[in-house]
Design a protein around this motif. Structure first.
Motif, short mmCIF file in Angstrom:
data_model
loop_
_atom_site.label_atom_id
_atom_site.label_comp_id
_atom_site.label_asym_id
_atom_site.label_seq_id
_atom_site.Cartn_x
_atom_site.Cartn_y
_atom_site.Cartn_z
N GLU A 90 0.85 -1.18 0.00
CA GLU A 90 0.00 0.00 0.00
C GLU A 90 0.89 1.23 0.00
N ILE A 91 0.55 2.21 -0.83
CA ILE A 91 1.25 3.48 -0.81
C ILE A 91 0.23 4.60 -0.64
N GLY A 92 0.69 5.72 -0.11
CA GLY A 92 -0.19 6.85 0.10
C GLY A 92 0.60 8.14 0.18
N GLY A 93 -0.12 9.21 0.32
CA GLY A 93 0.53 10.51 0.41
C GLY A 93 -0.43 11.55 0.93
N GLU A 94 0.14 12.68 1.35
CA GLU A 94 -0.67 13.80 1.80
C GLU A 94 0.19 15.06 1.77
N SER A 95 -0.48 16.19 1.83
CA SER A 95 0.19 17.49 1.94
C SER A 95 -0.56 18.31 2.96
N PHE A 96 0.17 19.09 3.74
CA PHE A 96 -0.47 19.93 4.75
C PHE A 96 0.41 21.15 5.00
N ASP A 97 -0.22 22.20 5.56
CA ASP A 97 0.50 23.40 5.93
C ASP A 97 0.96 23.25 7.37
N PRO A 98 2.27 23.12 7.63
CA PRO A 98 2.73 22.89 9.01
C PRO A 98 2.44 24.04 9.95
N LEU A 99 2.17 25.23 9.41
CA LEU A 99 1.89 26.39 10.26
C LEU A 99 0.43 26.45 10.68
N GLN A 100 -0.42 25.62 10.06
CA GLN A 100 -1.85 25.66 10.36
C GLN A 100 -2.31 24.48 11.21
N LEU A 101 -1.38 23.66 11.69
CA LEU A 101 -1.74 22.49 12.48
C LEU A 101 -1.99 22.85 13.94
N ASP A 102 -2.77 22.04 14.62
CA ASP A 102 -2.93 22.15 16.06
C ASP A 102 -1.64 21.66 16.71
N ALA A 103 -0.86 22.58 17.27
CA ALA A 103 0.47 22.24 17.78
C ALA A 103 0.43 21.29 18.96
N LEU A 104 -0.74 21.17 19.64
CA LEU A 104 -0.83 20.30 20.80
C LEU A 104 -1.55 18.98 20.50
N ALA A 105 -1.92 18.75 19.24
CA ALA A 105 -2.45 17.44 18.87
C ALA A 105 -1.33 16.41 18.99
N PRO A 106 -1.59 15.22 19.53
CA PRO A 106 -0.51 14.26 19.77
C PRO A 106 0.36 13.98 18.56
N GLU A 107 -0.24 13.89 17.37
CA GLU A 107 0.54 13.56 16.18
C GLU A 107 1.42 14.71 15.71
N ASN A 108 1.24 15.91 16.30
CA ASN A 108 2.03 17.08 15.88
C ASN A 108 3.11 17.48 16.87
N LEU A 109 3.26 16.75 17.96
CA LEU A 109 4.24 17.12 18.98
C LEU A 109 5.68 16.83 18.55
N HIS A 110 5.86 15.84 17.71
CA HIS A 110 7.20 15.39 17.33
C HIS A 110 7.64 16.19 16.10
N VAL A 111 8.71 16.98 16.24
CA VAL A 111 9.16 17.85 15.16
C VAL A 111 10.69 17.83 15.09
N GLN A 112 11.19 18.21 13.92
CA GLN A 112 12.57 18.65 13.77
C GLN A 112 12.53 20.07 13.24
N GLN A 113 13.46 20.88 13.71
CA GLN A 113 13.60 22.23 13.20
C GLN A 113 15.04 22.45 12.74
N ILE A 114 15.19 23.02 11.53
CA ILE A 114 16.52 23.49 11.16
C ILE A 114 16.88 24.62 12.11
N VAL A 115 18.10 24.59 12.63
CA VAL A 115 18.52 25.61 13.58
C VAL A 115 19.88 26.19 13.18
N ARG A 116 20.00 27.51 13.37
CA ARG A 116 21.31 28.14 13.31
C ARG A 116 21.96 27.97 14.68
#
Length: 374
Positions: free
Chosen positions: A315-341
């Motif tokens: 099975e294959i799938g895909g999706e696209s979303f705006d990361p700035l419009q997500l609920d930041a406290l939804a469990p699936e959105n807590l795990h992030v990486q950020q590019i950092v200087r």
């Protein structure tokens, strides 16, 4: 049950390679990469793992650019008996030369996301300490991991346009890990357990001629479960890397972290990491985020495409979303990486800060399972 690897003198038990030493259903063997432009103009992540006792192999590829949607490809199938087969539909990972060069190919597919990318190492392999976490008397994580820092070249095709990946500007980290950790569908039966808390911070940084790396697992009071820091040389080219293990990484006595969170979220607004040497000399590294990547784009915490979840024969799938419009406290959105200087006061670098904080965590003032920073 034999496979090609059985023709090499690599056995650790009297069994064929396909037979694991553990019967834990959460056994896994994963290859993971990130890649990002030094100016923060794009980020991509790649993951592929085999779960032998679940009978699954899955993969994901995801990329994001500032002001655009994050695009994601997911693939899953029944795991082959042949452990050298790392293909899932249009996705395949090729180890061109072990611990030096890897190629990742995603052919055209319905997600609109594809790539042909080659990772070339600039460091020897750095082995993190064995990571063992407990829930009561049960090991919920028992894994070994090694990291390599390098450069990427190739192309990425996205629904929003192409990305030319040039090794002169694209840094990255390779992360190989294996062992046991929770994943896939939750286990059922038995007495119910309270939701577990989890704090993880991971910060690989590229400097001009060396790398730094820090790894943290904390308990709910901020107590150290795992804390490691490294400094290691970075070589000018893949050919200059002297071998699999050059023995030149410098392991610190310990490491410390301080994170400032965006109000109302669990997302880092800034961070500082102290690398504490054996002589107690401290190198403080300040981290300034410039681009966010949602790790659910690689299956981490994804409610549908979570890692190790049975999806069928293929099975294959895909999706696209705006990361700035997500609920930041939804469990699936807590795990992030950020590019950092990164800056230590005299030098500047570029890297990533990976973070996930679930449940109470006293140093940040989190008292509930999903409350945000004050």
């Amino acid at each position: 049950m034999l496979n090609k690897l059985d023709d090499y003198p690599i056995h650790q038990t009297p069994e064929p390679i396909a037979v694991l030493a553990t019967s834990d259903r959460n056994a896994y063997d994963r290859t993971w990469f990130n890649g990002y432009a030094a100016d923060g103009s794009y980020y991509f992540g790649i993951g592929m793992a085999v779960y032998p006792h679940r009978g699954i192999i899955d993969c994901a590829f995801s990329t994001v650019r500032p002001g655009e949607r994050q695009h994601c490809f997911y693939g899953s199938r029944r795991a082959p008996d042949e452990r050298t087969d790392t293909s899932v539909g249009p996705f395949r990972l090729e180890v061109v030369e072990p611990m030096r060069r890897t190629r990742v190919i995603l052919d055209d597919n319905a997600s609109g996301l594809s790539c042909d990318l080659t990772f070339s190492t600039r460091t020897a392999a750095i082995q993190e300490a064995r990571q063992t976490l407990w829930s009561g008397t049960r090991r919920i994580m028992d894994a070994t991991r090694f990291d390599q820092f390098g450069r990427w070249s190739g192309t990425i095709h996205t629904p929003d346009g192409d990305i030319k990946v040039d090794e002169d500007v694209c840094r990255g980290t390779k992360d190989r890990s294996w062992g046991v950790r929770r994943m896939g569908e939750p286990e059922t039966g038995g007495a119910p357990n309270a939701p577990g808390a989890f704090f993880f911070l991971w910060a690989p940084i590229h400097w001009d001629d060396h790398i730094t790396h820090a790894i943290f697992f904390d308990g709910t009071r901020g107590e150290a479960l795992v804390r490691e820091g490294f400094i290691a040389p970075m070589y000018a080219s893949e050919a200059a890397v002297p071998g699999v293990l050059d023995g030149r990484e410098h392991r610190m006595a310990t490491a410390r972290h301080r994170v400032v969170y965006v109000p109302g979220t669990r997302l880092a607004a800034s961070a500082e990491i102290d690398l504490v040497d054996l002589d107690e000399k401290v190198r403080t590294i300040s981290l300034d985020p410039i681009l966010k990547f949602q790790m659910k784009g690689l299956g981490y915490g994804h409610p549908v495409w979570g890692q190790g979840m049975w999806k069928g024969e293929l099975e294959i799938g895909g999706e696209s979303f705006d990361p700035l419009q997500l609920d930041a406290l939804a469990p699936e959105n807590l795990h992030v990486q950020q590019i950092v200087r990164a800056s230590d006061g005299s030098r500047t670098g570029i890297g990533v800060l990976e973070q996930v904080v679930i449940g109470p965590y006293a140093p940040a003032g989190f008292t509930q399972f999903l409350d945000g920073a004050k």
